[in-house]
Design a protein around this motif. Sequence first.
Motif, PDB file in Angstrom:
ATOM      1  N   TRP A  60       0.829  -1.211   0.000  1.00 15.02           N
ATOM      2  CA  TRP A  60       0.000   0.000   0.000  1.00 15.02           C
ATOM      3  C   TRP A  60       0.859   1.256   0.000  1.00 15.02           C
ATOM      4  CZ3 TRP A  60      -0.994   4.208   3.185  1.00 15.02           C
ATOM      5  CH2 TRP A  60      -2.213   4.871   2.988  1.00 15.02           C
ATOM      6  N   PHE A  64       1.136   4.283  -3.017  1.00 10.04           N
ATOM      7  CA  PHE A  64       0.838   5.714  -2.878  1.00 10.04           C
ATOM      8  C   PHE A  64       2.090   6.584  -2.896  1.00 10.04           C
ATOM      9  CE2 PHE A  64      -3.223   3.956  -1.507  1.00 10.04           C
ATOM     10  CZ  PHE A  64      -4.077   4.764  -2.250  1.00 10.04           C
ATOM     11  N   TYR A  79      -8.112  12.677  -3.061  1.00  5.53           N
ATOM     12  CA  TYR A  79      -8.272  11.278  -2.669  1.00  5.53           C
ATOM     13  C   TYR A  79      -9.395  11.143  -1.657  1.00  5.53           C
ATOM     14  CZ  TYR A  79      -3.872  10.308  -5.034  1.00  5.53           C
ATOM     15  OH  TYR A  79      -2.895  10.191  -5.987  1.00  5.53           O
ATOM     16  N   THR A  84      -9.463   5.060   0.317  1.00  6.29           N
ATOM     17  CA  THR A  84      -8.008   4.888   0.337  1.00  6.29           C
ATOM     18  C   THR A  84      -7.584   3.944   1.447  1.00  6.29           C
ATOM     19  OG1 THR A  84      -7.650   7.085  -0.608  1.00  6.29           O
ATOM     20  CG2 THR A  84      -5.808   6.088   0.567  1.00  6.29           C
ATOM     21  N   GLY A 130      -7.432   1.464  -4.720  1.00  6.87           N
ATOM     22  CA  GLY A 130      -6.772   2.735  -4.442  1.00  6.87           C
ATOM     23  C   GLY A 130      -6.961   3.734  -5.574  1.00  6.87           C
ATOM     24  N   GLY A 133     -10.239   5.404  -5.459  1.00  6.57           N
ATOM     25  CA  GLY A 133     -10.357   6.457  -4.450  1.00  6.57           C
ATOM     26  C   GLY A 133      -9.856   7.810  -4.911  1.00  6.57           C
ATOM     27  N   LEU A 216      -1.401  13.196  -0.088  1.00  3.06           N
ATOM     28  CA  LEU A 216      -0.959  11.832   0.197  1.00  3.06           C
ATOM     29  C   LEU A 216      -0.016  11.723   1.388  1.00  3.06           C
ATOM     30  CD1 LEU A 216      -0.329  10.360  -3.369  1.00  3.06           C
ATOM     31  CD2 LEU A 216      -2.141   9.772  -1.766  1.00  3.06           C
TER      32      LEU A 216
END
Length: 295
Positions: A60, A64, A79, A84, A130, A133, A216
């Motif tokens: 994950w 990202f 996002y 997420t 992801g 999202g 992020l």
Amino acid sequence: MQGTIDGFSYGMVTPAAAFLMACLGAALGLRCTTRSLRTERSFKAVWLALGATSIGSGIWTMHFIAMTGFSVDEVPIGYDVPITFASLAVAIVMVGIGIFIVGYQGTTWMAMVTGGTITGLGVATMHYLGMAGMRLRGQFEYDTFTVALSVVIAVVAATVALWAAVSIRGFLPSLGASVVMGVAVSGMHYTGMAALSVHLHPAVTGNAADSPTAPLVPLLIGPGCFLLLAAVVVMFDPLMVMGDPDRTDPAGHGAHRIDRAPGIPVQRQVPRTGAYANPASFRSQRQHTPPSRER
């Protein structure tokens, strides 16, 4: 109107950082899986859970970090936080199912295929959930063949990595398996991104003003800290650092190796003489020792 996609806004910095995080998560997860095979059954689930969380968090985080370098020139990107983090949960749960299958069933053909398939599908599901999202004024479109190729890469890589975790002994082979999985996860990600095109809504004009990293960075702090904590736990575990004492002779000199099937603990042998002798052995010796002759 097609959007202009740039997957490398910061050059090779984000792919390199993402690859390192994928390797870190894979290394921790595979070592925990190996460790679970050498411990008591009551602690096996703990190590397997730690391994699943490490691999899921690593995948994950890799995704990202790579996405911080993704941008669409014409629109800003946001996002959806619940989706997420749902992708993180899906990754951990599906990877966990695959690891638990292999951890408890061993190196059987069926366990390898089933566990690797579920783990690989977990990697792919995390990626595309992801992506779902992401929020922008446009619509994602995917090339079906390239998406299928990315899923195949994830499944094959996961199967090979799990096989290596339970079949190959030693730190360096395990490290090599984690690098293979890191390469595969990164390859799966960028293969999936190659399948992507963005169709912008007609009213969209202008350029994106926001940095792609802004939304992020706060999301990456938690999983990143967990990976560091897991690394500390694994690094200071004596069995990880010193090796498996059960695979050496009872005196601890390492002169004789004891072969055993993965997942089956070795029966410890108690020396009959010396400082660590079993007192019961002396009683046995006294019963069988012939009386000495008196002169």
